[in-house]
Design a protein around this motif. Structure first.
Motif, PDB file in Angstrom:
ATOM      1  N   MET A   1       0.841  -1.198   0.000  1.00 54.14           N
ATOM      2  CA  MET A   1       0.000   0.000   0.000  1.00 54.14           C
ATOM      3  C   MET A   1       0.879   1.252   0.000  1.00 54.14           C
ATOM      4  N   LYS A   2       0.590   2.167  -0.906  1.00 56.57           N
ATOM      5  CA  LYS A   2       1.376   3.387  -0.995  1.00 56.57           C
ATOM      6  C   LYS A   2       1.130   4.267   0.232  1.00 56.57           C
ATOM      7  N   PRO A   3       2.173   4.930   0.738  1.00 55.37           N
ATOM      8  CA  PRO A   3       1.983   5.782   1.916  1.00 55.37           C
ATOM      9  C   PRO A   3       1.308   7.097   1.551  1.00 55.37           C
ATOM     10  N   ASN A   4       0.507   7.612   2.459  1.00 58.12           N
ATOM     11  CA  ASN A   4       0.077   8.999   2.345  1.00 58.12           C
ATOM     12  C   ASN A   4       1.293   9.890   2.581  1.00 58.12           C
ATOM     13  N   ILE A   5       1.284  11.062   1.984  1.00 56.21           N
ATOM     14  CA  ILE A   5       2.423  11.971   2.129  1.00 56.21           C
ATOM     15  C   ILE A   5       1.916  13.373   2.447  1.00 56.21           C
ATOM     16  N   ILE A   6       2.431  13.951   3.533  1.00 57.54           N
ATOM     17  CA  ILE A   6       2.160  15.341   3.875  1.00 57.54           C
ATOM     18  C   ILE A   6       3.486  16.085   3.862  1.00 57.54           C
ATOM     19  N   LEU A   7       3.610  16.998   2.937  1.00 56.97           N
ATOM     20  CA  LEU A   7       4.805  17.826   2.822  1.00 56.97           C
ATOM     21  C   LEU A   7       4.499  19.173   3.463  1.00 56.97           C
ATOM     22  N   VAL A   8       5.029  19.392   4.656  1.00 56.37           N
ATOM     23  CA  VAL A   8       4.792  20.631   5.392  1.00 56.37           C
ATOM     24  C   VAL A   8       5.932  21.594   5.113  1.00 56.37           C
ATOM     25  N   MET A   9       5.586  22.779   4.646  1.00 56.92           N
ATOM     26  CA  MET A   9       6.601  23.805   4.380  1.00 56.92           C
ATOM     27  C   MET A   9       6.242  25.077   5.135  1.00 56.92           C
ATOM     28  N   THR A  10       7.231  25.660   5.809  1.00 62.19           N
ATOM     29  CA  THR A  10       7.079  26.994   6.363  1.00 62.19           C
ATOM     30  C   THR A  10       7.809  27.969   5.450  1.00 62.19           C
ATOM     31  N   ASP A  11       7.546  29.242   5.651  1.00 63.91           N
ATOM     32  CA  ASP A  11       8.175  30.260   4.803  1.00 63.91           C
ATOM     33  C   ASP A  11       9.116  31.119   5.652  1.00 63.91           C
ATOM     34  N   GLN A  12      10.391  31.020   5.350  1.00 67.00           N
ATOM     35  CA  GLN A  12      11.386  31.895   5.958  1.00 67.00           C
ATOM     36  C   GLN A  12      11.736  31.457   7.389  1.00 67.00           C
ATOM     37  N   GLN A  13      11.811  30.160   7.615  1.00 65.84           N
ATOM     38  CA  GLN A  13      12.163  29.641   8.943  1.00 65.84           C
ATOM     39  C   GLN A  13      13.644  29.304   9.005  1.00 65.84           C
ATOM     40  N   ARG A  14      14.352  29.986   9.875  1.00 68.74           N
ATOM     41  CA  ARG A  14      15.775  29.708  10.069  1.00 68.74           C
ATOM     42  C   ARG A  14      15.979  28.359  10.733  1.00 68.74           C
ATOM     43  N   ALA A  15      17.015  27.646  10.317  1.00 73.90           N
ATOM     44  CA  ALA A  15      17.266  26.309  10.846  1.00 73.90           C
ATOM     45  C   ALA A  15      17.812  26.323  12.260  1.00 73.90           C
ATOM     46  N   ASP A  16      18.503  27.384  12.642  1.00 72.33           N
ATOM     47  CA  ASP A  16      19.266  27.361  13.895  1.00 72.33           C
ATOM     48  C   ASP A  16      18.487  27.866  15.101  1.00 72.33           C
ATOM     49  N   VAL A  17      17.232  28.268  14.944  1.00 75.94           N
ATOM     50  CA  VAL A  17      16.499  28.846  16.074  1.00 75.94           C
ATOM     51  C   VAL A  17      15.545  27.829  16.699  1.00 75.94           C
ATOM     52  N   SER A  18      16.062  26.628  16.950  1.00 79.90           N
ATOM     53  CA  SER A  18      15.315  25.590  17.647  1.00 79.90           C
ATOM     54  C   SER A  18      16.215  24.990  18.717  1.00 79.90           C
ATOM     55  N   ALA A  19      15.598  24.451  19.759  1.00 75.54           N
ATOM     56  CA  ALA A  19      16.371  23.879  20.861  1.00 75.54           C
ATOM     57  C   ALA A  19      17.215  22.702  20.394  1.00 75.54           C
ATOM     58  N   ARG A  20      16.717  21.917  19.417  1.00 73.01           N
ATOM     59  CA  ARG A  20      17.508  20.770  18.977  1.00 73.01           C
ATOM     60  C   ARG A  20      18.782  21.202  18.261  1.00 73.01           C
ATOM     61  N   GLU A  21      18.830  22.458  17.798  1.00 71.11           N
ATOM     62  CA  GLU A  21      20.048  23.000  17.189  1.00 71.11           C
ATOM     63  C   GLU A  21      20.889  23.779  18.199  1.00 71.11           C
ATOM     64  N   GLY A  22      20.463  23.770  19.476  1.00 69.10           N
ATOM     65  CA  GLY A  22      21.232  24.448  20.496  1.00 69.10           C
ATOM     66  C   GLY A  22      20.792  25.856  20.812  1.00 69.10           C
ATOM     67  N   PHE A  23      19.670  26.306  20.228  1.00 67.97           N
ATOM     68  CA  PHE A  23      19.174  27.655  20.500  1.00 67.97           C
ATOM     69  C   PHE A  23      18.622  27.708  21.923  1.00 67.97           C
ATOM     70  N   PRO A  24      18.896  28.788  22.667  1.00 68.21           N
ATOM     71  CA  PRO A  24      18.476  28.827  24.072  1.00 68.21           C
ATOM     72  C   PRO A  24      16.975  28.940  24.307  1.00 68.21           C
ATOM     73  N   LEU A  25      16.187  29.297  23.296  1.00 67.48           N
ATOM     74  CA  LEU A  25      14.738  29.364  23.451  1.00 67.48           C
ATOM     75  C   LEU A  25      14.096  28.107  22.855  1.00 67.48           C
ATOM     76  N   ASP A  26      13.071  27.604  23.517  1.00 65.96           N
ATOM     77  CA  ASP A  26      12.397  26.388  23.048  1.00 65.96           C
ATOM     78  C   ASP A  26      11.251  26.788  22.123  1.00 65.96           C
ATOM     79  N   THR A  27      11.582  27.136  20.907  1.00 69.53           N
ATOM     80  CA  THR A  27      10.606  27.671  19.957  1.00 69.53           C
ATOM     81  C   THR A  27       9.747  26.585  19.310  1.00 69.53           C
ATOM     82  N   THR A  28      10.297  25.377  19.130  1.00 73.65           N
ATOM     83  CA  THR A  28       9.588  24.342  18.366  1.00 73.65           C
ATOM     84  C   THR A  28       9.689  22.982  19.068  1.00 73.65           C
ATOM     85  N   PRO A  29       9.134  22.840  20.264  1.00 75.38           N
ATOM     86  CA  PRO A  29       9.296  21.579  20.997  1.00 75.38           C
ATOM     87  C   PRO A  29       8.702  20.366  20.291  1.00 75.38           C
TER      88      PRO A  29
END
Length: 501
Positions: A1-29
């Motif tokens: 069975m083929k998988p459903n696919i949801i491609l989520v895109m944001t506009d103008q989101q910096r990669a480094d401003v998340s806690a998993r990248e070491g950013f001090p604010l928890d913007t995207t838990p």
């Protein structure tokens, strides 16, 4: 069975401003937790840090120099054989586009079954109630940045309405495999957020900026022009930057909460077991660094590097970031392999499917990544005396002052620049001969140009060679030769055939 696919895109989101990248604010838990349950990349790059060129690469798997859309007004030049929506439709998928389009796709395209548009400054699909209608009108009068909380509930915001539309559409089509491009217009300007997100990351609690306006002295005229633009149209530009940052981070958390709402609902319906979710952004944002907002000049890492993670059936868990260097152009051929479709002729991106599913793959193939910028011509300087008032507006209305300016303009997009990232190092080179060499692991804001340093000469030579190879790889192979056979590798890999490295 083929998988459903949801491609989520944001506009103008910096990669480094998340806690998993070491950013001090928890913007995207929630994004962080989801990424760690699948495969996420901290060396994922857009093909070009402007909306339309990047989105055309996403859909076609081709670089801007090949698909021919190099600036936001250039969609009429699009060139490809097959695109992502066409392939999904051909493979029996129900297809939907909910959110920001900003590509060559049209509402009446046969490959798009359902189309619900949303934009930054107010354009929207069918609205459900008076609150939404009033919000859309208000959004159309917004300035680049809002200094007060958005006077409408969260339910009016694009991410909330987008998820509502997505869930309603999926309910209608879930008996068959579906492909959804869920494209949030945020956290792109206008930087605005309702409560509680407006107050979630107060300006006086934000981490310090890493690059000040002093950097503009060495960055050059394109960068200085962006700062001058902001100050020309907004006398409070400098004072507003902390509020821009606060609103931006608040909007990231709002998006994060809506992604949680989407996934939680699909889990409760039992749909996530056969649904692949791909999360990505089209490019980054200065978010105050260098005293700038939005985007514009050249190819700095904070504009070029993007968040990307894959989650779903068959995708192996990888708690830390994957070591590979990957591109926005790689998403389309990867999805082709995931559903058993052939990668179309003319696609330049490479399939990531082996690394996502724990198979062997040529490591050398993903040891570097490439990006493009500019529409050609000579670059401008202050000697050209351009009228800056042509590139924005400041309008007084009964409801207040509307401030807008176009950062993707004659000055910032002139010329050509190309970049190569390989490991810790990154080299940018312009058509007019400007060369920049940075050790990104130590200098992520690209403040210390190492070009000409005797200690980095070997690295410079190696990266220039790598850049030349990538520039040839990004040349358009279309049209194919008429009387000769055309050889290409499975998954578009070069590494097994390469003589370097």
């Amino acid at each position: 069975m083929k998988p459903n696919i949801i491609l989520v895109m944001t506009d103008q989101q910096r990669a480094d401003v998340s806690a998993r990248e070491g950013f001090p604010l928890d913007t995207t838990p929630f994004m962080d937790s989801l990424a760690r349950q699948g495969v996420w990349f901290d060396k994922a790059y857009t093909t070009s840090p402007i909306c339309v060129a990047a989105r055309c690469s996403l859909l076609t798997g081709r670089y801007p120099s090949a698909h021919r859309v190099r600036e936001n007004g250039g969609v009429k030049h699009i060139h490809y054989t097959q695109d992502l929506f066409g392939i999904m439709k051909e493979q029996g998928y129900s297809t939907g586009l909910i959110g920001k389009n900003h590509s060559y796709l049209k509402p009446d395209d046969e490959s798009v079954d359902y189309y619900y548009p949303m934009e930054h400054y107010g354009a929207a699909g069918p609205l459900r109630n008076e609150d939404e209608r009033t919000f859309i009108e208000w959004l159309g009068r917004c300035s680049v940045n809002q200094t007060e909380p958005t006077p409408f509930p969260v339910e009016c915001q694009n991410p909330y309405r987008g998820v509502t539309e997505a869930l309603d559409w999926i309910e209608e089509v879930k008996e068959n495999p579906f492909f959804l491009w869920l494209s949030f217009p945020e956290p792109h300007n206008p930087y605005q957020a309702p409560e509680p997100y407006y107050s979630m990351f107060p300006p006086d609690s934000l981490p310090p900026l890493q690059a000040t306006t002093q950097a503009l002295e060495t960055k050059g005229f394109k960068w200085q022009w962006c700062r001058t633009q902001g100050e020309h149209f907004n006398p409070n530009f400098k004072a507003d930057i902390d509020r821009v940052r606060s609103n931006y981070f608040g909007m990231l958390r709002l998006i994060d909460d809506q992604l949680r709402r989407l996934v939680t609902s699909l889990e409760e319906q039992g749909l996530m077991a056969n649904t692949m979710l791909v999360f990505v952004s089209d490019h980054g944002d200065f978010v105050g660094e260098y005293g700038l907002i939005k985007k514009g000049p050249e190819l700095p890492d904070i504009l070029l590097r993007i968040p990307m993670f894959w989650f779903g059936p068959g995708i192996q868990r990888n708690d830390g970031p994957h070591a590979a260097h990957v591109s926005l152009a790689d998403i389309m051929p990867t999805l082709c392999e995931a559903i058993g479709a052939d990668i179309p002729i003319g696609v330049q991106g490479r399939s990531l499917w082996p690394m996502l599913t724990g198979q062997d793959y040529p490591v050398q193939e993903f040891s570097s990544v490439y990006g493009e910028h500019g529409f050609g011509g000579l670059e401008y300087s202050e000697d050209d005396h351009l009228d800056i008032s042509r590139f924005g507006k400041r309008v007084e209305t009964e409801q207040g002052t509307i401030i807008r300016f176009d950062e993707l303009n004659t000055v910032t997009q002139a010329g050509f620049m190309r970049t190569i990232r390989k490991g810790d190092w990154k080299l940018n080179m312009s058509m007019q001969g400007t060369v920049q060499l940075y050790r990104i692991s130590e200098d992520p804001l690209e403040l210390n140009n190492r070009i000409g340093d005797p200690e980095t000469k070997e690295m410079e030579t190696m990266l220039l060679r790598e850049l030349v190879i990538w520039m040839m790889r990004s040349q358009d192979p279309l049209p194919l030769p008429g009387q000769y056979s055309y050889k290409r590798a499975e998954r578009n890999y070069l590494a097994p055939y390469s003589t370097h490295g």
